[in-house]
Design a protein around this motif. Structure first.
Motif, short mmCIF file in Angstrom:
data_model
loop_
_atom_site.label_atom_id
_atom_site.label_comp_id
_atom_site.label_asym_id
_atom_site.label_seq_id
_atom_site.Cartn_x
_atom_site.Cartn_y
_atom_site.Cartn_z
N GLN A 85 0.84 -1.20 0.00
CA GLN A 85 0.00 0.00 0.00
C GLN A 85 0.87 1.26 0.00
O GLN A 85 0.62 2.20 -0.75
N SER A 86 1.89 1.26 0.86
CA SER A 86 2.78 2.42 0.95
C SER A 86 3.55 2.63 -0.36
O SER A 86 3.69 3.75 -0.84
N TRP A 136 1.15 3.92 -3.05
CA TRP A 136 0.37 5.11 -2.70
C TRP A 136 0.79 6.33 -3.51
O TRP A 136 0.01 7.27 -3.69
N ARG A 177 -5.42 5.17 -5.08
CA ARG A 177 -5.64 5.33 -3.64
C ARG A 177 -7.03 4.88 -3.19
O ARG A 177 -7.17 4.20 -2.17
N THR A 203 -7.82 1.65 -0.72
CA THR A 203 -8.61 1.80 0.51
C THR A 203 -9.77 0.82 0.53
O THR A 203 -10.02 0.15 1.54
N ILE A 240 -3.59 2.71 5.86
CA ILE A 240 -4.32 3.59 4.93
C ILE A 240 -4.62 4.93 5.59
O ILE A 240 -4.45 6.00 4.99
N LEU A 272 -1.48 6.97 5.78
CA LEU A 272 -1.10 7.46 4.45
C LEU A 272 -1.99 8.63 4.02
O LEU A 272 -1.54 9.51 3.27
N ARG A 273 -3.21 8.64 4.49
CA ARG A 273 -4.12 9.75 4.19
C ARG A 273 -3.86 10.96 5.09
O ARG A 273 -4.53 11.99 4.97
N ASN A 295 3.01 10.21 6.46
CA ASN A 295 2.36 10.87 5.34
C ASN A 295 3.34 11.77 4.59
O ASN A 295 3.40 11.76 3.35
N GLU A 303 4.24 11.30 0.63
CA GLU A 303 3.49 12.19 -0.26
C GLU A 303 4.30 13.39 -0.72
O GLU A 303 3.93 14.05 -1.66
#
Length: 439
Positions: free
Chosen positions: A63-64, A67, A73, A77, A134, A137-138, A267, A271
């Motif tokens: 997931q990471s 992402w 995304r 999720t 998740i 990460l958000r 995050n 990101e």
């Protein structure tokens, strides 16, 4: 930066409250079950936790890694909960079957039922793992804070009620642990941190295959933390396992400040641009090292009083184990950000090889030292292996990013900034702290 500071302060408050409740519940369990009963309970939960780690196939790592593709995304999720429940169910069954094959008595367990009960929590544990990642990460770390707080409240409340009624047994404590595993998932769903959408099977396959490339690394890292419990249980008694695992739990409490930093910064590590991610990782790692050193000193100096005062005289032998485990456990915590950055590079060997090497060292040393010195040898072997992994992860990060080793060494200015940031977390002192927070 201000938003990051608010998230850090909010999560720190939540983790502090959780820590108080965890210490309380741990003390209640220790005093009610004594070392032998605690060893039985902890062994059953460790089996279930091991099954959880093996079953999740490192999908959260995938997931990471995925992402950074914004278009994926929502599907990542939506896939998280259904995929977790499917893989977790298989893992729980496999864990129970494995213990039945080797025989519960080999691990000083009274029977298979306590293991089967613990393994009911495996699907829930995998789901919480995916959903938690998740949410982070958000950038919604406050949801994680509420989820952890809710779990601690439920676990603490139920255990205190059972203890007051005289109903605490190893099996009843395991049941409470299983029930508490569902609480964070409910919070994530209610607060909109995750959702159970229609699975995207194509992405699910990609995610599982991507995670499988990384899986030997996280699996080895987990086994590095818990293989000592299995080896100690094989060579010694449930009583000695109970004392050793209490020392390990006590030392783990010292990581909560480091873990808050790591979770809040996840995050920004994934990101932001690559240059910004390196800058964040370097800067926060220096703060993490300072926190690790300070936490280790506090743990070692307070253990002679705190262990017996909180858990009882029956656990006095845990005190020297705390001193042996603290350097390795906290060094591993300090290397958490460099380790997380290595995932961004999507080069699985950077994650897998160090963990496998440290695991091999831990097993080899444990096989030599446990028969000689029991829990003391186990603690020494584990701490050395943890230190080895922490140094290796940090070196690989520095080499991959061109970071000079001296840039990761804390300086006086870092201590001033960290002190000011911690003062902001004290009620009524926020306005007085004018220095900027970490990050």
């Amino acid at each position: 930066m201000a938003d990051t500071a608010r998230q850090a302060i909010g999560m720190l408050g939540s983790r502090a409250a959780c820590l108080v409740m965890l210490v309380l519940t741990s003390a209640v369990i220790a005093r009610s079950l004594e070392p032998e009963g605690r060893g039985i309970y902890f062994m059953a939960v460790t089996i279930a936790t091991t099954a959880t780690v093996l079953a999740h196939l490192s999908v959260e790592q995938a997931q990471s890694a995925l992402w950074t593709d914004i278009g994926l995304r929502d599907a990542l999720t939506g896939n998280s909960v259904p995929l977790a429940l499917a893989l977790g169910t298989l893992g729980g069954i496999a864990g129970t079957v494995c213990v039945a094959a080797v025989g519960p008595e080999t691990l000083h367990l009274p029977g298979l039922s306590i293991v089967a009960t613990a393994c009911l929590g495996v699907p829930l544990g995998v789901a919480v793992n995916y959903a938690n990642n998740i949410v982070l990460l958000r950038g919604r770390s406050h949801v994680v804070a509420w989820a952890n707080l809710a779990r601690a409240l439920v676990q603490c409340g139920v255990l205190l009620a059972l203890a007051a009624a005289g109903g605490l047994t190893p099996l009843s404590v395991v049941w409470v642990w299983v029930a508490s595993e569902s609480v964070p998932l409910l919070v994530f769903i209610i607060m909109g941190g995750t959702m159970a959408g229609r699975p995207n099977l194509g992405l699910a396959r990609t995610t599982v295959m991507t995670g499988a490339r990384y899986h030997p690394g996280p699996t080895a890292a987990f086994l590095l933390l818990y293989v000592d419990v299995f080896l100690l249980g094989t060579y010694t008694s449930a009583e000695e396992v109970g004392i050793y695992t209490l020392a390990a739990t006590f030392v783990a409490y010292g990581r909560f400040l480091i873990d808050v930093l790591s979770q809040v910064m996840l995050n920004r590590q994934f990101e932001s641009s690559q240059d910004e991610s390196v800058h964040v990782t370097v800067r926060i790692t220096r703060f993490a090292i300072l926190l690790a050193v300070g936490s280790a000193l506090v743990l070692v100096l307070s253990a002679p009083v705190m262990v017996t005062a909180v858990y009882g005289a029956a656990f006095a032998d845990a005190v020297p184990l705390v001193a042996l485990l603290a350097p390795g456990v906290l060094a591993l915590g300090a290397s958490r950000l460099p380790s997380a950055y290595l995932l961004r590079l999507r080069r699985a060997r950077l994650v897998v090889v160090p963990s496998l090497g440290a695991l091999a060292v831990n097993v080899a040393l444990s096989l030599v030292l446990i028969p000689l010195w029991g829990a003391v040898g186990c603690a020494a072997a584990s701490s050395l292996a943890f230190l080895l992994l922490a140094v290796c992860q940090t070196w690989l990060f520095a080499r991959a990013t061109g970071t000079a080793a001296r840039d990761l060494v804390p300086v006086a200015a870092d201590l001033i900034v960290l002190r000011a940031a911690l003062r902001r977390c004290v009620p009524g002192r926020q306005a007085a702290a004018s220095a900027p927070p970490p990050g």
